[in-house]
Structure formats: C-alpha cells, structure tokens
Design a protein around this motif. Structure first.
Motif, mmCIF file in Angstrom:
data_model
loop_
_atom_site.group_PDB
_atom_site.id
_atom_site.type_symbol
_atom_site.label_atom_id
_atom_site.label_comp_id
_atom_site.label_asym_id
_atom_site.label_seq_id
_atom_site.Cartn_x
_atom_site.Cartn_y
_atom_site.Cartn_z
ATOM 1 N N THR A 100 0.863 -1.173 0.000
ATOM 2 C CA THR A 100 0.000 0.000 0.000
ATOM 3 C C THR A 100 0.902 1.227 0.000
ATOM 4 O O THR A 100 2.095 1.132 0.323
ATOM 5 N N ALA A 101 0.336 2.358 -0.327
ATOM 6 C CA ALA A 101 1.110 3.596 -0.291
ATOM 7 C C ALA A 101 1.622 3.854 1.126
ATOM 8 O O ALA A 101 2.761 4.296 1.311
ATOM 9 N N GLU A 102 0.801 3.533 2.107
ATOM 10 C CA GLU A 102 1.202 3.753 3.492
ATOM 11 C C GLU A 102 2.374 2.844 3.878
ATOM 12 O O GLU A 102 3.267 3.258 4.619
ATOM 13 N N HIS A 103 2.385 1.620 3.375
ATOM 14 C CA HIS A 103 3.488 0.702 3.662
ATOM 15 C C HIS A 103 4.783 1.234 3.048
ATOM 16 O O HIS A 103 5.835 1.223 3.696
ATOM 17 N N VAL A 104 4.721 1.696 1.812
ATOM 18 C CA VAL A 104 5.899 2.283 1.161
ATOM 19 C C VAL A 104 6.368 3.501 1.953
ATOM 20 O O VAL A 104 7.566 3.683 2.176
ATOM 21 N N TYR A 105 5.428 4.310 2.413
ATOM 22 C CA TYR A 105 5.764 5.506 3.192
ATOM 23 C C TYR A 105 6.504 5.134 4.480
ATOM 24 O O TYR A 105 7.495 5.776 4.843
ATOM 25 N N LYS A 106 6.066 4.077 5.150
ATOM 26 C CA LYS A 106 6.744 3.635 6.374
ATOM 27 C C LYS A 106 8.180 3.194 6.071
ATOM 28 O O LYS A 106 9.105 3.493 6.835
ATOM 29 N N ILE A 107 8.367 2.490 4.967
ATOM 30 C CA ILE A 107 9.713 2.065 4.579
ATOM 31 C C ILE A 107 10.582 3.279 4.295
ATOM 32 O O ILE A 107 11.744 3.350 4.727
ATOM 33 N N ILE A 108 10.027 4.256 3.600
ATOM 34 C CA ILE A 108 10.750 5.497 3.270
ATOM 35 C C ILE A 108 11.179 6.195 4.562
ATOM 36 O O ILE A 108 12.325 6.639 4.690
ATOM 37 N N LYS A 109 10.265 6.302 5.515
ATOM 38 C CA LYS A 109 10.575 6.985 6.779
ATOM 39 C C LYS A 109 11.641 6.232 7.574
ATOM 40 O O LYS A 109 12.506 6.849 8.185
ATOM 41 N N LYS A 110 11.587 4.895 7.561
ATOM 42 C CA LYS A 110 12.594 4.109 8.277
ATOM 43 C C LYS A 110 13.985 4.323 7.684
ATOM 44 O O LYS A 110 14.985 4.190 8.375
ATOM 45 N N GLN A 111 14.037 4.643 6.402
ATOM 46 C CA GLN A 111 15.314 4.884 5.727
ATOM 47 C C GLN A 111 15.723 6.359 5.798
ATOM 48 O O GLN A 111 16.674 6.778 5.153
ATOM 49 N N ASN A 112 14.971 7.145 6.574
ATOM 50 C CA ASN A 112 15.235 8.576 6.757
ATOM 51 C C ASN A 112 15.274 9.342 5.441
ATOM 52 O O ASN A 112 16.099 10.243 5.255
ATOM 53 N N LEU A 113 14.371 8.983 4.539
ATOM 54 C CA LEU A 113 14.254 9.699 3.270
ATOM 55 C C LEU A 113 13.094 10.667 3.359
ATOM 56 O O LEU A 113 12.159 10.484 4.137
ATOM 57 N N ASN A 114 13.145 11.688 2.549
ATOM 58 C CA ASN A 114 12.132 12.732 2.596
ATOM 59 C C ASN A 114 11.275 12.671 1.327
ATOM 60 O O ASN A 114 11.501 13.418 0.387
ATOM 61 N N ILE A 115 10.313 11.754 1.334
ATOM 62 C CA ILE A 115 9.360 11.633 0.236
ATOM 63 C C ILE A 115 7.973 11.675 0.861
ATOM 64 O O ILE A 115 7.662 10.892 1.762
ATOM 65 N N SER A 116 7.136 12.570 0.372
ATOM 66 C CA SER A 116 5.813 12.733 0.975
ATOM 67 C C SER A 116 4.878 11.601 0.567
ATOM 68 O O SER A 116 5.067 10.945 -0.460
ATOM 69 N N LEU A 117 3.858 11.394 1.374
ATOM 70 C CA LEU A 117 2.854 10.386 1.068
ATOM 71 C C LEU A 117 2.153 10.731 -0.250
ATOM 72 O O LEU A 117 1.851 9.836 -1.047
ATOM 73 N N ALA A 118 1.931 12.009 -0.506
ATOM 74 C CA ALA A 118 1.301 12.423 -1.764
ATOM 75 C C ALA A 118 2.170 12.032 -2.967
ATOM 76 O O ALA A 118 1.652 11.564 -3.991
#
Length: 84
Positions: A54-72
C-alpha cells in the motif's frame, strides 16, 4: 498487472546495480521523468520477493530509511506506475 510491473518482476534474479539501471531505462521508455523519488519507490516495490504494497506501507519504509518523500508523492508515483 501493468507492463511496468510485469517487466520489474522479471528483474528479481538480477543484482541490484543491474536492476537500478534497468529501472531507469524502463521509466524513461514509459515516458516518466526519472527522479530520485521515483527511483527509490521503484526499488522498494520491485527489488526482493514479489509483494503487494500500500502507499502507506511504502511511506513507512521510506521513513525508516530517513528519506524525505511525501505520502502524496508516493500516491502520485504509484498512480503513474499503474498507468504505464
């Protein structure tokens, strides 16, 4: 399944450097501008074993990697991938 997804799932046995190069080529062929955000999202989606994200799952992975990509941005990228 989209053409992009079918292409990427065939990449799984390849090494990461080859996959990154092929992802860049495929995004270009699909008419999608290559951005660091799209590349990272594609790597998350298509490297490793096949999964449904899901988009939310990808967002969680992005945040765990300390990347700055918005959910939008993730939603927009997933939409773009699904249309190509």
């Amino acid at each position: 399944m989209t053409k992009l997804h079918n292409f990427f799932t065939r990449l799984l046995p390849l090494n990461i450097l080859k996959v990154s190069k092929l992802i860049k080529q495929k995004l270009n062929q699909a008419g999608l501008r290559l951005t660091s955000q799209r590349l990272k999202i594609a790597e998350i989606l298509f490297l490793g074993s096949p999964k449904h994200f899901t988009a939310e799952h990808v967002y969680k992975i992005i945040k765990k990697q300390n990347l700055n990509i918005s959910l939008a941005t993730i939603y927009n990228t997933l939409r773009d991938f699904s249309r190509k």
